[in-house]
Motif scaffolding. Structure first.
Motif, PDB file in Angstrom:
ATOM      1  N   THR A 171     -19.245   5.709 -16.351  1.00  0.00           N
ATOM      2  CA  THR A 171     -17.886   6.206 -16.670  1.00  0.00           C
ATOM      3  C   THR A 171     -16.775   5.450 -16.532  1.00  0.00           C
ATOM      4  N   THR A 172     -17.062   4.069 -16.341  1.00  0.00           N
ATOM      5  CA  THR A 172     -16.028   3.123 -15.988  1.00  0.00           C
ATOM      6  C   THR A 172     -15.330   3.268 -17.581  1.00  0.00           C
ATOM      7  N   GLY A 173     -14.088   3.008 -17.623  1.00  0.00           N
ATOM      8  CA  GLY A 173     -13.283   2.892 -18.869  1.00  0.00           C
ATOM      9  C   GLY A 173     -13.425   1.577 -19.474  1.00  0.00           C
ATOM     10  N   TYR A 174     -13.834   1.647 -20.764  1.00  0.00           N
ATOM     11  CA  TYR A 174     -14.422   0.584 -21.606  1.00  0.00           C
ATOM     12  C   TYR A 174     -14.177   0.533 -23.028  1.00  0.00           C
ATOM     13  N   THR A 175     -13.838  -0.451 -23.723  1.00  0.00           N
ATOM     14  CA  THR A 175     -13.833  -0.516 -25.275  1.00  0.00           C
ATOM     15  C   THR A 175     -14.301  -1.838 -25.465  1.00  0.00           C
ATOM     16  N   ALA A 176     -14.938  -2.047 -26.728  1.00  0.00           N
ATOM     17  CA  ALA A 176     -15.569  -3.258 -27.405  1.00  0.00           C
ATOM     18  C   ALA A 176     -15.370  -3.306 -28.771  1.00  0.00           C
ATOM     19  N   LEU A 177     -15.195  -4.597 -29.301  1.00  0.00           N
ATOM     20  CA  LEU A 177     -15.398  -4.676 -30.627  1.00  0.00           C
ATOM     21  C   LEU A 177     -16.109  -6.137 -30.969  1.00  0.00           C
ATOM     22  N   ILE A 178     -17.019  -5.911 -31.934  1.00  0.00           N
ATOM     23  CA  ILE A 178     -17.767  -7.348 -32.501  1.00  0.00           C
ATOM     24  C   ILE A 178     -16.881  -7.688 -33.803  1.00  0.00           C
ATOM     25  N   ILE A 179     -16.320  -8.888 -33.964  1.00  0.00           N
ATOM     26  CA  ILE A 179     -15.639  -9.270 -35.126  1.00  0.00           C
ATOM     27  C   ILE A 179     -15.977 -10.385 -35.481  1.00  0.00           C
ATOM     28  N   ASP A 180     -16.399 -10.813 -36.673  1.00  0.00           N
ATOM     29  CA  ASP A 180     -16.976 -12.048 -37.056  1.00  0.00           C
ATOM     30  C   ASP A 180     -17.768 -12.494 -35.779  1.00  0.00           C
ATOM     31  N   GLN A 181     -18.849 -11.778 -35.416  1.00  0.00           N
ATOM     32  CA  GLN A 181     -19.943 -12.277 -34.243  1.00  0.00           C
ATOM     33  C   GLN A 181     -18.802 -12.712 -33.112  1.00  0.00           C
ATOM     34  N   GLN A 182     -17.975 -12.340 -32.946  1.00  0.00           N
ATOM     35  CA  GLN A 182     -17.168 -12.690 -31.671  1.00  0.00           C
ATOM     36  C   GLN A 182     -17.211 -11.274 -30.795  1.00  0.00           C
ATOM     37  N   ILE A 183     -17.339 -11.282 -29.474  1.00  0.00           N
ATOM     38  CA  ILE A 183     -17.336 -10.170 -28.691  1.00  0.00           C
ATOM     39  C   ILE A 183     -16.204 -10.033 -27.956  1.00  0.00           C
ATOM     40  N   TYR A 184     -15.252  -8.749 -28.255  1.00  0.00           N
ATOM     41  CA  TYR A 184     -14.014  -8.621 -27.511  1.00  0.00           C
ATOM     42  C   TYR A 184     -14.131  -7.316 -26.666  1.00  0.00           C
ATOM     43  N   THR A 185     -14.158  -7.338 -25.487  1.00  0.00           N
ATOM     44  CA  THR A 185     -14.253  -6.048 -24.537  1.00  0.00           C
ATOM     45  C   THR A 185     -13.152  -6.054 -23.549  1.00  0.00           C
ATOM     46  N   ALA A 186     -12.951  -4.926 -23.015  1.00  0.00           N
ATOM     47  CA  ALA A 186     -11.872  -4.682 -22.025  1.00  0.00           C
ATOM     48  C   ALA A 186     -12.496  -3.730 -20.825  1.00  0.00           C
ATOM     49  N   SER A 187     -12.659  -4.054 -19.640  1.00  0.00           N
ATOM     50  CA  SER A 187     -12.966  -3.014 -18.769  1.00  0.00           C
ATOM     51  C   SER A 187     -12.854  -3.580 -17.351  1.00  0.00           C
ATOM     52  N   GLN A 188     -13.221  -2.664 -16.474  1.00  0.00           N
ATOM     53  CA  GLN A 188     -13.132  -3.523 -15.096  1.00  0.00           C
ATOM     54  C   GLN A 188     -14.854  -3.623 -15.010  1.00  0.00           C
ATOM     55  N   TYR A 189     -15.055  -4.730 -15.134  1.00  0.00           N
ATOM     56  CA  TYR A 189     -16.693  -5.240 -15.149  1.00  0.00           C
ATOM     57  C   TYR A 189     -17.481  -5.450 -13.753  1.00  0.00           C
ATOM     58  N   GLU A 190     -17.042  -6.058 -12.962  1.00  0.00           N
ATOM     59  CA  GLU A 190     -17.685  -6.118 -11.645  1.00  0.00           C
ATOM     60  C   GLU A 190     -17.240  -5.149 -10.714  1.00  0.00           C
ATOM     61  N   PHE A 191     -17.789  -4.969  -9.488  1.00  0.00           N
ATOM     62  CA  PHE A 191     -17.352  -3.769  -8.678  1.00  0.00           C
ATOM     63  C   PHE A 191     -16.333  -3.959  -7.991  1.00  0.00           C
ATOM     64  N   ARG A 192     -15.792  -5.278  -7.663  1.00  0.00           N
ATOM     65  CA  ARG A 192     -14.624  -5.315  -6.987  1.00  0.00           C
ATOM     66  C   ARG A 192     -13.714  -6.102  -7.809  1.00  0.00           C
ATOM     67  N   SER A 193     -14.001  -6.137  -9.085  1.00  0.00           N
ATOM     68  CA  SER A 193     -13.078  -7.238 -10.006  1.00  0.00           C
ATOM     69  C   SER A 193     -11.914  -6.509 -10.571  1.00  0.00           C
ATOM     70  N   PHE A 194     -10.762  -7.011 -10.804  1.00  0.00           N
ATOM     71  CA  PHE A 194      -9.766  -6.502 -11.669  1.00  0.00           C
ATOM     72  C   PHE A 194     -10.069  -6.234 -13.113  1.00  0.00           C
ATOM     73  N   PRO A 195      -9.406  -5.206 -13.733  1.00  0.00           N
ATOM     74  CA  PRO A 195      -9.625  -5.106 -15.119  1.00  0.00           C
ATOM     75  C   PRO A 195      -9.126  -6.259 -16.154  1.00  0.00           C
ATOM     76  N   ASP A 196      -9.893  -6.190 -17.003  1.00  0.00           N
ATOM     77  CA  ASP A 196      -9.594  -7.629 -17.800  1.00  0.00           C
ATOM     78  C   ASP A 196     -10.030  -7.391 -19.325  1.00  0.00           C
ATOM     79  N   ILE A 197      -9.160  -8.037 -20.075  1.00  0.00           N
ATOM     80  CA  ILE A 197      -9.323  -8.156 -21.435  1.00  0.00           C
ATOM     81  C   ILE A 197     -10.047  -9.611 -21.732  1.00  0.00           C
TER      82      ILE A 197
END
Length: 892
Positions: A171-197
């Motif tokens: 349920t963690t907020g998340y969005t992702a795009l694959i553009i020209d075989q490049q992966i762009y994601t935005a989320s809080q990835y790890e348990f104690r990490s900060f949100p990141d693009i």
């Protein structure tokens, strides 16, 4: 002490009243935005509906490829390839991809939920190249990613580490795009990490900055969009990726120290980071606020739930539609706002915000701005200055970007107000479809899913939404997790926790008349003279009728189907004439021989409701032709007519026992009641009173809200006070014997009072769904002076506990007296009794109407007592003198 408690209670009552009034003021509704759906369609009435379900749950990720007619769906532990034209077809392909038992065990050791979290939830499913898809799953809090061979629909390689591309939780907020075989994601990835693009692959990888100024503050991402601004660009500008999220405001105030705001951020697709400063960091990151509010009503929608990008003919014509909610979690409300790309670009070209002393004091930056402008993409002008990549940008520009990620100018919605506001609905996802009307204009049709499994279809007309219909997708309430639209398949797809639903973009066949088709104002539908049809399916559109702008014109020369019925009743009866309207926006209008029936005056002899007209104490001068019209958009359309005959010589009234004083009859209806029949919703009839006049009803309603709010506070204080007294008082067991003694004392007192008033017996009869063909019904009880024979009283009082020596059941109810039966072919009849007091119409058992009357007899109530007061006293006595283990549903 009692005087002090009384003062406290009065103070709290006053406070409760003020709170109730303030709450009513706070939630005032903008009438022109809080739109009611015109038509409500339940799950059983859906047309062209198709379902897909399996043993998996949580169908939250979908990818539609119209060219291959495939709909790819990611669920918990599985991925499916469905036929997009019919998802219910048996040709679905499946890949099972569940977390291993060892990983599930490790997830449990981390304290996660083994019913929801310790599974492999698919969060990313997109096209990677012409032969493969790419997917990522949470894998019980250890994300993995893998490639899928599209032709064979199998995992084509060993899963790879996914913690930099996929969040840990489902349920963690998340969005992702694959553009020209490049992966762009935005989320809080790890348990104690900060949100990141992030841009994860290929190299160079980039991410947002955390120091000295944190670019994202507990961001919750909901979507991302690629806008190819380089297409036809005269400046050689780069394509840009826009990210949409909600975060804690960095412009904190003493009042709202942790208020959240909606944001849009932007990065350049070809950003490579800085050479020395901002290495492996975005050099083009900027963000600003999205506002969606109604300042005149003090509504500020700060939580962004979903976003949909609608491309235009040029990149500048792109629209962003957002679903917003309130920051209060216990209040259901949604707003839909539309933003233009040009407004967003203008905000990013405006002034920057500056953080003072690394705290929460942000203000607009008024100093010198370095050249080239910080946060811009590489253009032809910069290339002419030998700045071909972001790594060539000067350090002063990059340092400015690091400390000034926030823009001062906010992005306002189109028309400076929301398109829609719904106070009782939480929208979750949305899709937008364009349709050209017969008038040549382009209309935007919105499909919005709710948290309870409904789909609202609406059309944007002059900057305001008209909700065409609301459709119940599931029998059990569940949220819409995702929503996609296919113009080629003419379908809308909704994912949910239990499965996937496919519906056609329009169901014009639902509208059975010309006016019904026109009133819908659906750009997909038009009237061809015989039926309502889909516009896109018609080659010749010259004879089609459609009026989206007003929903009124085009059907003046058409004949509608009007239902004709006959009714014959006896003088003095109460007659119910039903008129059901299919539209929630229509209001009934009744005419008698061409004259409007006034059903709101208590002395008129009529009562009007949302789906019927009630004639009270029918008189012969009320005979005539009654016509029910549905009034919508200022146009009245005849629905049903009744030829009512009121006569004296139909049947004699049923006998009334003078010792009872009451008789009950059922109001007539077109059909006998059944267990599944639904009664018309009419307001109860009340005795005439100046207090209940129409001009005082609003004041009465507000007073009731205020009183109820105060009573809640008073009851709370009383419970606390009683609990305190019981705590310091005597503590003992409970005795039923003491209750019996109290009951006997009450009976002696009652016998003394009986000597001062006449004996009265009341018999209550109802006709409900349990009536048989002979008119015999269940649910009859006799009452003598408010007491029921062989009744008992059970109370719990402090004392010693004793076990009752007898467990005998209560005696059965006395047999019902025979009920007169009236039958006549082709007509509906009802029994009526003359009475000197007003009738009271009440709903009994969900599908019956009963009339309570007091007959003319010598046994009248004492002076000063009204009929309603006397009846309430008798019923109150009966309630306290009988305990039924399972009271009959039709009894009073």
């Amino acid at each position: 002490m009692q005087r002090g408690v009384s003062s406290v209670v009065q103070l709290l009552l006053l406070q409760g009243c003020l709170c109730a009034v303030a709450t009513g003021y706070l939630f005032r509704t903008p009438l022109d935005l809080d739109v009611t759906p015109r038509v409500t369609v339940l799950n059983s009435g859906l047309q062209g509906c198709r379902h897909f379900q399996s043993s998996a749950v949580n169908y939250s990720t979908m990818l539609l490829e119209a060219d291959s007619e495939r709909l790819y769906v990611g669920a918990r532990g599985a991925v499916f390839a469905l036929n997009a034209s019919d998802i219910s077809a048996g040709s679905a392909l499946t890949i099972d991809w569940e977390a291993s038992p060892e990983q599930k065990h490790q997830c449990l050791l981390k304290g996660k939920d083994n019913k929801t979290e310790c599974f492999n939830h698919i969060r990313l499913l997109q096209r990677f190249n012409s032969t493969h898809l790419y997917m990522c799953g949470t894998n019980a809090y250890r994300p993995l990613c893998a490639y899928i061979d599209v032709e064979r629909f199998v995992i084509s390689s060993q899963p790879e580490e996914g913690r930099d591309k996929c969040p840990y939780g489902p349920t963690t907020g998340y969005t992702a795009l694959i553009i020209d075989q490049q992966i762009y994601t935005a989320s809080q990835y790890e348990f104690r990490s900060f949100p990141d693009i992030r841009r994860n692959s290929p190299s160079p990888t980039l991410k947002t900055e955390d120091a000295p100024t944190r670019w994202l503050n507990e961001a919750d991402f909901v979507g991302s969009v690629l806008v190819r601004e380089s297409v036809g660009s005269s400046t050689g500008d780069d394509d840009k990726i826009y990210f949409f999220f909600t975060e804690i405001s960095q412009q904190q105030t003493p009042t709202y120290s942790h208020s959240r705001v909606a944001r849009v951020a932007r990065v350049c697709k070809e950003d490579r980071g800085g050479h020395l400063t901002l290495q492996k960091r975005w050099t083009s990151f900027l963000k600003t606020r999205l506002t969606c509010s109604l300042p005149e009503y003090d509504f500020h929608f700060n939580i962004l739930r979903s976003v949909f990008a609608l491309p235009g003919q040029t990149p500048q014509d792109t629209f962003f539609y957002g679903i917003f909610g309130l920051e209060w979690k216990n209040v259901k409300a949604s707003a839909v706002c539309r933003f233009t790309l040009s407004e967003v670009q203008e905000a990013f070209q405006g002034p920057y915000m500056e953080n003072q002393d690394s705290g929460s004091k942000w203000k607009e930056y008024t100093g010198k701005i370095p050249d080239p402008r910080p946060g811009t993409c590489i253009t032809d002008a910069l290339r002419a200055r030998n700045m071909n990549f972001s790594t060539s940008l000067p350090d002063d520009v990059l340092n400015f970007v690091r400390r000034h990620p926030l823009m001062s100018k906010q992005v306002e919605p189109a028309d400076r107000r929301p398109l829609l506001f719904r106070r009782t609905t939480d929208y979750t996802h949305m899709g937008v479809h364009t349709a050209q009307g017969l008038d040549g204009q382009i209309y935007y049709v919105l499909y919005m899913g709710t948290d309870e499994g409904w789909l609202h279809k609406a059309v944007d007309i002059k900057g305001q939404l008209h909700i065409i219909e609301e459709l119940q997708l599931f029998e059990e309430p569940q949220p819409v997790n995702n929503l996609l639209i296919s113009d080629k398949q003419w379908s809308v797809y909704m994912g949910s926790p239990s499965g996937v639903v496919q519906l056609p973009l329009s169901s014009c066949g639902r509208y059975t008349s010309c006016y019904d088709c026109i009133f819908a104002r659906d750009p997909h539908c038009a009237w061809n003279g015989a039926e309502c049809v889909d516009v896109v399916m018609q080659a010749d559109r010259s004879t089609l009728i459609q009026d989206i702008q007003h929903g009124t014109e085009g059907c003046e020369n058409t004949q509608g189907d009007v239902v004709h019925r006959n009714r014959s009743v006896r003088v003095g009866d109460d007659v119910l004439l039903q008129c059901e309207l299919s539209s929630n926006l229509a209001t009934p209008l009744w005419m008698l021989d061409g004259r409007q029936v006034q059903g709101y005056d208590l002395n008129s002899g009529f009562r009007t409701g949302t789906d019927g007209l009630l004639i009270i104490d029918a008189r012969q001068d009320q005979s005539g032709l009654y016509t029910c019209y549905g009034v919508e958009n200022g146009v009245k359309v005849a629905i049903v007519t009744y030829n009512v005959t009121i006569r004296l010589d139909l049947h004699p009234p049923p006998p009334v026992d003078p010792t009872h004083g009451f008789a009950i009859t059922r109001a007539p209806s077109e059909h006998p009641p059944t267990e599944k029949s639904k009664p018309p919703l009419l307001s109860p009839l009340l005795p005439h009173s100046d207090l209940l006049s129409p001009r005082n009803m609003k004041a009465i309603y507000l007073s009731l809200i205020t009183i109820l709010g105060g009573l809640c506070v008073v009851l709370t204080v009383v419970l606390i006070y009683v609990g305190f007294c019981l705590r310091v008082g005597h503590r003992g067991k409970y005795s039923i014997r003491a209750a019996a003694a109290a009951h006997q004392s009450g009976k002696k007192h009652h016998r003394n009072r009986k000597q001062h008033r006449n004996s009265t017996t009341m018999e209550l009869k109802t006709i409900s769904s349990h009536c048989n063909g002979n008119g015999i019904c269940n649910g009859s009880s006799k009452m003598h002076n408010g007491n029921i024979q062989d009744g008992g009283l059970l109370q719990i009082v402090p004392g010693e506990g004793h076990t009752s020596p007898s467990n005998e059941p209560l005696p059965p109810a006395p047999p019902l007296p025979p009920t007169p039966q009236l039958t006549s072919p082709g007509c509906d009849f009802s029994n009526g009794l003359s009475a000197t007091l007003p009738s009271v119409l009440r709903r009994m058992h969900g599908n019956s109407y009963v009339l309570l009357r007091q007959s003319d007899s010598e046994n009248m109530s004492p002076p000063g007592y009204s009929f309603a007061e006397e009846l309430n006293k008798i019923l109150e006595k009966r309630k306290h003198t009988q305990l039924l283990p399972r009271p009959d549903e039709s009894s009073v």
